[in-house]
Design an enzyme around this catalytic site. Sequence first.
Site, PDB file in Angstrom:
ATOM      1  N   ASN A  62      23.743  73.782  65.732  1.00  0.00           N
ATOM      2  CA  ASN A  62      23.767  73.449  64.311  1.00  0.00           C
ATOM      3  C   ASN A  62      24.620  72.211  64.065  1.00  0.00           C
ATOM      4  OD1 ASN A  62      25.897  75.436  64.958  1.00  0.00           O
ATOM      5  ND2 ASN A  62      26.396  75.434  62.783  1.00  0.00           N
ATOM      6  N   GLN A  63      24.192  71.420  63.093  1.00  0.00           N
ATOM      7  CA  GLN A  63      24.846  70.158  62.749  1.00  0.00           C
ATOM      8  C   GLN A  63      25.058  70.137  61.241  1.00  0.00           C
ATOM      9  OE1 GLN A  63      25.688  67.874  65.323  1.00  0.00           O
ATOM     10  NE2 GLN A  63      25.048  69.653  66.517  1.00  0.00           N
ATOM     11  N   GLU A  64      26.324  70.280  60.822  1.00  0.00           N
ATOM     12  CA  GLU A  64      26.634  70.359  59.395  1.00  0.00           C
ATOM     13  C   GLU A  64      26.909  68.983  58.803  1.00  0.00           C
ATOM     14  OE1 GLU A  64      28.572  74.830  59.387  1.00  0.00           O
ATOM     15  OE2 GLU A  64      29.885  73.143  58.997  1.00  0.00           O
ATOM     16  N   ASN A  65      26.989  68.964  57.484  1.00  0.00           N
ATOM     17  CA  ASN A  65      27.258  67.752  56.738  1.00  0.00           C
ATOM     18  C   ASN A  65      28.005  68.155  55.479  1.00  0.00           C
ATOM     19  OD1 ASN A  65      26.559  65.556  54.705  1.00  0.00           O
ATOM     20  ND2 ASN A  65      25.681  64.713  56.595  1.00  0.00           N
ATOM     21  N   ALA A  66      28.892  67.302  55.002  1.00  0.00           N
ATOM     22  CA  ALA A  66      29.637  67.600  53.778  1.00  0.00           C
ATOM     23  C   ALA A  66      28.688  67.861  52.608  1.00  0.00           C
ATOM     24  CB  ALA A  66      30.600  66.469  53.435  1.00  0.00           C
ATOM     25  N   TYR A  68      26.041  69.874  52.074  1.00  0.00           N
ATOM     26  CA  TYR A  68      25.480  71.013  52.809  1.00  0.00           C
ATOM     27  C   TYR A  68      23.977  70.972  53.062  1.00  0.00           C
ATOM     28  CZ  TYR A  68      29.631  73.847  53.503  1.00  0.00           C
ATOM     29  OH  TYR A  68      30.827  74.322  53.937  1.00  0.00           O
ATOM     30  N   CYS A  73      20.085  73.637  61.136  1.00  0.00           N
ATOM     31  CA  CYS A  73      20.372  74.783  61.998  1.00  0.00           C
ATOM     32  C   CYS A  73      19.981  74.484  63.446  1.00  0.00           C
ATOM     33  CB  CYS A  73      19.600  76.002  61.523  1.00  0.00           C
ATOM     34  SG  CYS A  73      20.000  76.548  59.861  1.00  0.00           S
ATOM     35  N   GLU A  75      18.264  76.284  65.564  1.00  0.00           N
ATOM     36  CA  GLU A  75      16.879  76.599  65.890  1.00  0.00           C
ATOM     37  C   GLU A  75      15.947  75.446  65.527  1.00  0.00           C
ATOM     38  OE1 GLU A  75      18.822  80.529  64.472  1.00  0.00           O
ATOM     39  OE2 GLU A  75      19.033  78.385  64.104  1.00  0.00           O
ATOM     40  N   CYS A 115      14.631  78.581  59.095  1.00  0.00           N
ATOM     41  CA  CYS A 115      14.284  78.531  60.518  1.00  0.00           C
ATOM     42  C   CYS A 115      13.102  79.430  60.832  1.00  0.00           C
ATOM     43  CB  CYS A 115      15.491  78.911  61.373  1.00  0.00           C
ATOM     44  SG  CYS A 115      16.760  77.629  61.399  1.00  0.00           S
TER      45      CYS A 115
END
Length: 160
Positions: A62-66, A68, A73, A75, A115
């Site tokens: 998973n790769q988040e960002n400020a 959201y 995700c 998957e 997902c």
Amino acid sequence: MKEIKIETKFEVFESVAQLPADVVSLMEKAIETRKNAYAPYSCFRVGAALLLDNGAVVVGSNQENAAYPSGLCAERVAIFQAGALYPEAKILQLAISAASDTNPTLSPIPPCGACRQSIAEYEFRQEEPIEIYFMGEKGEVYRSQSIANLLPLTFDKTSL
């Protein structure tokens, strides 16, 4: 009026060690890839590994960002990467492992709704089920024979 009853069925393995040997390797890749998650906001790390019919294994975390909604995700990172790198390959198996940096994650964590929809798109496209194995950071592993078990009322191209 009529009533519709929907049932789902999962196989439950007590631990990774009880999985079939080929799935152990795939789950180990998901667990290792989980460490690469960029999760500074949720502190919730997810790793995914796909086995393709050409023998390739594709991973994602998973790769988040400020902002959201801009994150992605594990998957979907893996599935979209597989689609980009191997557009003709079929996905045979998907292994998922999730863990929190702040709380023990001992229950199997299934894919989120977005997902599930993405997995469904690829399963419909390839016209063959995708086996899905999912777990927390340790403990039980659930196996679903198809995304239809996790998303029984699907939205696909026939709905358009």
